[in-house]
Design a protein around this motif. Structure first.
Motif, PDB file in Angstrom:
ATOM      1  N   GLY A   8       0.432  -1.163  -0.209  1.00  0.00           N
ATOM      2  CA  GLY A   8      -0.131  -0.642   0.242  1.00  0.00           C
ATOM      3  C   GLY A   8       0.348   1.196  -0.420  1.00  0.00           C
ATOM      4  N   THR A  10       1.472   4.097  -2.254  1.00  0.00           N
ATOM      5  CA  THR A  10       1.088   5.190  -2.453  1.00  0.00           C
ATOM      6  C   THR A  10       0.142   5.514  -1.873  1.00  0.00           C
ATOM      7  OG1 THR A  10      -0.098   3.433  -4.162  1.00  0.00           O
ATOM      8  CG2 THR A  10       1.711   3.911  -5.069  1.00  0.00           C
ATOM      9  N   GLY A  11      -0.481   5.020  -1.020  1.00  0.00           N
ATOM     10  CA  GLY A  11      -1.680   5.086   0.368  1.00  0.00           C
ATOM     11  C   GLY A  11      -1.041   6.262   1.316  1.00  0.00           C
ATOM     12  N   SER A  12      -2.275   7.034   2.445  1.00  0.00           N
ATOM     13  CA  SER A  12      -1.603   8.081   2.884  1.00  0.00           C
ATOM     14  C   SER A  12      -1.169   7.266   3.962  1.00  0.00           C
ATOM     15  CB  SER A  12      -3.221   8.219   3.584  1.00  0.00           C
ATOM     16  OG  SER A  12      -2.981   8.602   4.393  1.00  0.00           O
ATOM     17  N   ILE A  13      -0.867   6.016   4.517  1.00  0.00           N
ATOM     18  CA  ILE A  13       0.082   5.277   5.224  1.00  0.00           C
ATOM     19  C   ILE A  13       0.884   5.267   4.757  1.00  0.00           C
ATOM     20  CG2 ILE A  13      -0.095   3.344   6.585  1.00  0.00           C
ATOM     21  CD1 ILE A  13      -1.570   5.290   8.256  1.00  0.00           C
ATOM     22  N   ASN A  36      -1.759  -1.159  -5.531  1.00  0.00           N
ATOM     23  CA  ASN A  36      -3.082  -1.596  -6.760  1.00  0.00           C
ATOM     24  C   ASN A  36      -2.516  -1.000  -8.301  1.00  0.00           C
ATOM     25  OD1 ASN A  36      -5.022  -3.475  -7.733  1.00  0.00           O
ATOM     26  ND2 ASN A  36      -6.213  -1.349  -7.400  1.00  0.00           N
ATOM     27  N   ILE A  37      -3.213   0.128  -8.447  1.00  0.00           N
ATOM     28  CA  ILE A  37      -3.258   0.649 -10.039  1.00  0.00           C
ATOM     29  C   ILE A  37      -2.385   2.317 -10.365  1.00  0.00           C
ATOM     30  CG2 ILE A  37      -5.391  -0.134 -10.928  1.00  0.00           C
ATOM     31  CD1 ILE A  37      -6.879   2.026  -9.706  1.00  0.00           C
ATOM     32  N   ARG A  38      -1.803   2.535  -9.271  1.00  0.00           N
ATOM     33  CA  ARG A  38      -1.435   4.311  -9.744  1.00  0.00           C
ATOM     34  C   ARG A  38      -0.259   4.280  -9.721  1.00  0.00           C
ATOM     35  NH1 ARG A  38      -3.453   7.809  -4.642  1.00  0.00           N
ATOM     36  NH2 ARG A  38      -3.989   5.959  -3.447  1.00  0.00           N
ATOM     37  N   ALA A  57      -0.463  -4.690  -7.940  1.00  0.00           N
ATOM     38  CA  ALA A  57      -1.984  -6.060  -7.741  1.00  0.00           C
ATOM     39  C   ALA A  57      -2.427  -6.219  -9.037  1.00  0.00           C
ATOM     40  CB  ALA A  57      -2.341  -5.612  -7.180  1.00  0.00           C
ATOM     41  N   ALA A 104      -8.374  -6.789   0.765  1.00  0.00           N
ATOM     42  CA  ALA A 104      -6.949  -7.479  -0.755  1.00  0.00           C
ATOM     43  C   ALA A 104      -5.755  -7.359   0.630  1.00  0.00           C
ATOM     44  CB  ALA A 104      -7.492  -6.346  -1.396  1.00  0.00           C
ATOM     45  N   ALA A 122      -1.592  -1.840  10.078  1.00  0.00           N
ATOM     46  CA  ALA A 122      -2.643  -0.550   9.810  1.00  0.00           C
ATOM     47  C   ALA A 122      -3.586  -1.988   8.864  1.00  0.00           C
ATOM     48  CB  ALA A 122      -2.162   0.248   8.585  1.00  0.00           C
ATOM     49  N   LYS A 124      -6.767  -3.372   9.319  1.00  0.00           N
ATOM     50  CA  LYS A 124      -7.052  -3.445  10.342  1.00  0.00           C
ATOM     51  C   LYS A 124      -7.981  -4.765   9.526  1.00  0.00           C
ATOM     52  CE  LYS A 124      -8.168   0.753  11.151  1.00  0.00           C
ATOM     53  NZ  LYS A 124      -9.207   2.374  11.759  1.00  0.00           N
ATOM     54  N   GLU A 125      -8.699  -4.425   8.591  1.00  0.00           N
ATOM     55  CA  GLU A 125      -9.579  -5.246   7.985  1.00  0.00           C
ATOM     56  C   GLU A 125      -8.892  -6.155   7.956  1.00  0.00           C
ATOM     57  OE1 GLU A 125      -8.971  -2.248   6.584  1.00  0.00           O
ATOM     58  OE2 GLU A 125     -10.644  -1.271   6.107  1.00  0.00           O
ATOM     59  N   ASP A 149      -2.175   1.825  13.731  1.00  0.00           N
ATOM     60  CA  ASP A 149      -3.584   2.687  14.307  1.00  0.00           C
ATOM     61  C   ASP A 149      -3.575   2.924  15.021  1.00  0.00           C
ATOM     62  OD1 ASP A 149      -6.216   3.007  13.773  1.00  0.00           O
ATOM     63  OD2 ASP A 149      -7.094   0.925  13.743  1.00  0.00           O
ATOM     64  N   GLY A 209      -7.409   7.700   3.205  1.00  0.00           N
ATOM     65  CA  GLY A 209      -7.716   7.307   2.732  1.00  0.00           C
ATOM     66  C   GLY A 209      -9.040   7.195   2.298  1.00  0.00           C
ATOM     67  N   MET A 270       0.087  10.558  11.712  1.00  0.00           N
ATOM     68  CA  MET A 270       0.459   8.964  11.741  1.00  0.00           C
ATOM     69  C   MET A 270       2.263   9.032  11.833  1.00  0.00           C
ATOM     70  SD  MET A 270      -2.051   7.612  12.189  1.00  0.00           S
ATOM     71  CE  MET A 270      -1.879   5.859  11.717  1.00  0.00           C
TER      72      MET A 270
HETATM   73  P1  NDP Z   1      -5.202   4.688   0.466  1.00  0.00           P
HETATM   74  O1  NDP Z   1      -6.865   4.196   0.039  1.00  0.00           O
HETATM   75  O2  NDP Z   1      -4.524   5.810   0.535  1.00  0.00           O
HETATM   76  O3  NDP Z   1      -4.263   3.485   0.176  1.00  0.00           O
HETATM   77  C1  NDP Z   1      -4.459   2.241   0.125  1.00  0.00           C
HETATM   78  C2  NDP Z   1      -3.387   1.517  -0.643  1.00  0.00           C
HETATM   79  O4  NDP Z   1      -3.635   0.093  -0.956  1.00  0.00           O
HETATM   80  C3  NDP Z   1      -2.706   2.456  -1.745  1.00  0.00           C
HETATM   81  O5  NDP Z   1      -2.029   1.869  -1.812  1.00  0.00           O
HETATM   82  C4  NDP Z   1      -3.829   1.583  -2.821  1.00  0.00           C
HETATM   83  O6  NDP Z   1      -2.548   0.912  -4.535  1.00  0.00           O
HETATM   84  C5  NDP Z   1      -2.975   0.607  -2.202  1.00  0.00           C
HETATM   85  N1  NDP Z   1      -4.471  -1.034  -2.326  1.00  0.00           N
HETATM   86  C6  NDP Z   1      -5.367  -0.762  -3.114  1.00  0.00           C
HETATM   87  N2  NDP Z   1      -6.556  -1.955  -2.953  1.00  0.00           N
HETATM   88  C7  NDP Z   1      -4.877  -2.999  -3.464  1.00  0.00           C
HETATM   89  C8  NDP Z   1      -4.896  -3.759  -3.630  1.00  0.00           C
HETATM   90  N3  NDP Z   1      -6.475  -4.724  -4.494  1.00  0.00           N
HETATM   91  N4  NDP Z   1      -3.638  -4.917  -3.939  1.00  0.00           N
HETATM   92  C9  NDP Z   1      -2.938  -4.183  -3.443  1.00  0.00           C
HETATM   93  N5  NDP Z   1      -2.960  -2.751  -3.071  1.00  0.00           N
HETATM   94  C10 NDP Z   1      -3.995  -1.885  -3.071  1.00  0.00           C
HETATM   95  O7  NDP Z   1      -5.368   4.129   2.248  1.00  0.00           O
HETATM   96  P2  NDP Z   1      -4.333   4.364   3.488  1.00  0.00           P
HETATM   97  O8  NDP Z   1      -4.031   4.887   3.603  1.00  0.00           O
HETATM   98  O9  NDP Z   1      -5.622   5.760   3.684  1.00  0.00           O
HETATM   99  O10 NDP Z   1      -5.610   3.392   4.739  1.00  0.00           O
HETATM  100  C11 NDP Z   1      -5.150   2.324   4.448  1.00  0.00           C
HETATM  101  C12 NDP Z   1      -5.350   1.138   5.615  1.00  0.00           C
HETATM  102  O11 NDP Z   1      -4.691   1.627   6.227  1.00  0.00           O
HETATM  103  C13 NDP Z   1      -6.282   0.802   5.218  1.00  0.00           C
HETATM  104  O12 NDP Z   1      -6.785  -0.421   6.268  1.00  0.00           O
HETATM  105  C14 NDP Z   1      -6.200   2.174   6.480  1.00  0.00           C
HETATM  106  O13 NDP Z   1      -8.098   1.574   7.752  1.00  0.00           O
HETATM  107  C15 NDP Z   1      -5.565   1.664   7.704  1.00  0.00           C
HETATM  108  N6  NDP Z   1      -5.436   3.265   8.652  1.00  0.00           N
HETATM  109  C16 NDP Z   1      -5.074   4.157   7.888  1.00  0.00           C
HETATM  110  C17 NDP Z   1      -5.233   5.196   8.251  1.00  0.00           C
HETATM  111  C18 NDP Z   1      -4.667   6.803   8.283  1.00  0.00           C
HETATM  112  O14 NDP Z   1      -4.563   7.451   7.957  1.00  0.00           O
HETATM  113  N7  NDP Z   1      -4.794   6.943   6.561  1.00  0.00           N
HETATM  114  C19 NDP Z   1      -4.911   5.411  10.064  1.00  0.00           C
HETATM  115  C20 NDP Z   1      -4.843   3.929  10.466  1.00  0.00           C
HETATM  116  C21 NDP Z   1      -5.307   2.258   9.902  1.00  0.00           C
HETATM  117  P3  NDP Z   1      -3.620   2.507  -5.591  1.00  0.00           P
HETATM  118  O15 NDP Z   1      -2.669   3.184  -4.508  1.00  0.00           O
HETATM  119  O16 NDP Z   1      -2.385   1.546  -6.656  1.00  0.00           O
HETATM  120  O17 NDP Z   1      -4.845   2.317  -5.413  1.00  0.00           O
END
Ligand code: NDP
Length: 392
Positions: A8, A10-13, A36-38, A57, A104, A122, A124-125, A149, A209, A270
């Protein structure tokens, strides 16, 4: 030197994790990045951090990434769930940030656990879905599971490190789990019916996210966290009390038998729990602004309103039902949130979909990962049918 994989990335965490890593090139080296796709964001991260493996992915995204990185042959691009599990379990990795959003994330997080890594949780799901099975896998492999978390990381910091799974033995009487209350804390039931995805994603204190932002607005995030806390700290919902604390400065508290209540405080950023997990048991600079209590002035606390925000109640009920019920809760919630974000479902219909799916899906006790994934798929099918009916 710790060798880190970020699921993950590219996401926020993921980006916050890389920000902490960037500050400590002497301590951390990135082995694998996964998303995943970014593709464009991933290509940029690969150019900066030069991992040995990059995973998308999505197969098309992986192909495009490989083209973008053709001038960097030292980076191997992998794809799909197999690729995710490979970078999570690779021999040369010792630390895995599990930050894929949603179900996922379970297979690669589990792969990291089974390979005995330090797993920074992170996602939690993954734990909510598989609870006992997940914790059994941690025990069997000797993996080091550290909560990211902010609430669970706070609780972890307020407990003796060797008694995290034995709160009663440590004299702990209650966990006070704080919640911001989300962007709609003061909305009436009537107002909640018309809120938009953009409003739901505009969290007052945290930049996150989209999915977790909506969860935060419905209080399902607190429900998932309640279940997460039960598994991480070997307790049950009767010993956890949710306190809405709109300032999001106290990240949670632990009450002891002698009347002491220990709290962990900090700016809502975070990078604090991420740095705590990456460097534990040491402390490192996370780039977080120092806390200015004079500027904050006052702390407020209120009880959650389960009438306006039924998701918290549904989560506690699913935990009590046990077996596959939390996986069904999670799957229905993921489908309902996706439909809400797409504009196909009203905000107040999210708990309706979850409640109907829970009622219609038989709970299987003493399950296996195969049964969990089958129930997840069954719940998603049912939830999608219900969403279509409500949309008509
Ligand atoms: P984001 O939506 O910002 O990022 C999600 C990440 O997961 C991206 O890198 C995305 O890739 C990747 N992703 C999504 N689907 C898939 C898949 N099928 N296979 C592989 N990679 C995948 O989410 P957050 O960072 O906000 O949250 C991530 C996790 O952390 C969650 O479970 C959330 O509950 C938990 N969390 C988040 C907090 C926060 O402050 N953000 C705080 C506490 C917990 P792509 O960019 O390519 O789509």
């Amino acid at each position: 030197m710790r060798h880190v994989t970020i699921l993950g990335a590219t996401g926020s965490i993921g980006l916050n994790t890389l920000d902490v890593i960037r500050r400590h090139p002497d301590r951390f080296r990135v082995y694998g990045l996964a998303a995943n796709i970014r593709v464009e964001e991933m290509a940029e991260l690969c150019r900066e951090f030069r991992p040995q493996r990059a995973v998308m992915a999505d197969a098309d995204a992986a192909e495009t990434l490989a083209q973008r990185l053709s001038d960097l042959p030292e980076i191997t691009v992998l794809q799909g769930e197999v690729g995710l599990c490979e970078v999570a379990a690779a021999e040369s990795v010792d630390t895995v940030m599990a930050a894929i959003v949603g179900a996922a994330g379970l297979p690669p997080t589990l792969a990291a656990v089974r390979a005995g890594k330090r797993v920074l949780l992170a996602n939690k799901e993954a734990l909510v879905m598989s609870g006992q099975l997940f914790m059994d896998a941690v025990t069997a492999s000797g993996a080091e599971l550290l909560p990211i978390d902010s609430e669970h990381n706070a609780i972890f910091q307020c407990m003796p490190a060797d008694r995290v799974r034995d709160p009663r033995g440590a004299g702990i009487t209650r966990i006070l789990l704080t919640a911001s209350g989300g962007p709609f804390r003061s909305h009436s039931n009537e107002d909640l019916k018309t809120v938009s995805p953009a409003q739901a994603c505009a969290h007052p204190n945290w930049a996150m996210g989209q999915k977790i932002s909506v969860d935060s607005a419905t209080l399902m995030n607190k429900g998932l966290e309640l279940i997460e806390a039960c598994w991480l700290f070997n307790t049950d919902p009767s010993r956890i009390e949710v306190h809405v604390h709109p300032e999001s400065i106290i990240h949670s508290m632990v009450e002891y038998a002698d009347g002491s209540v220990l709290a962990q405080l900090g700016s809502p950023d975070m990078r604090t729990p991420i740095a705590n997990g990456l460097a534990w048991p040491e402390r490192i600079d996370a780039g977080v602004a120092p806390l200015d209590l004079f500027a904050i002035g006052r702390f407020h606390f209120e009880r959650p309103d389960l009438h306006r925000f039924p998701c918290l109640r549904l989560a506690a009920e699913a935990f009590h039902a046990g077996g596959t019920a939390p996986a069904v809760l999670n799957a229905a919630n993921e489908e309902a949130v996706a439909a809400f974000l797409a504009g196909d479902l009203g905000f107040t219909d999210i708990p309706v979909i979850i409640e109907r799916t829970l009622a219609a899906t038989e709970v299987v006790a003493g399950s296996s990962f195969e049964i969990i994934f089958a129930k997840d798929a069954e719940a998603r099918r049912f939830a999608r049918e219900q969403i279509e009916r409500l949309a008509v």
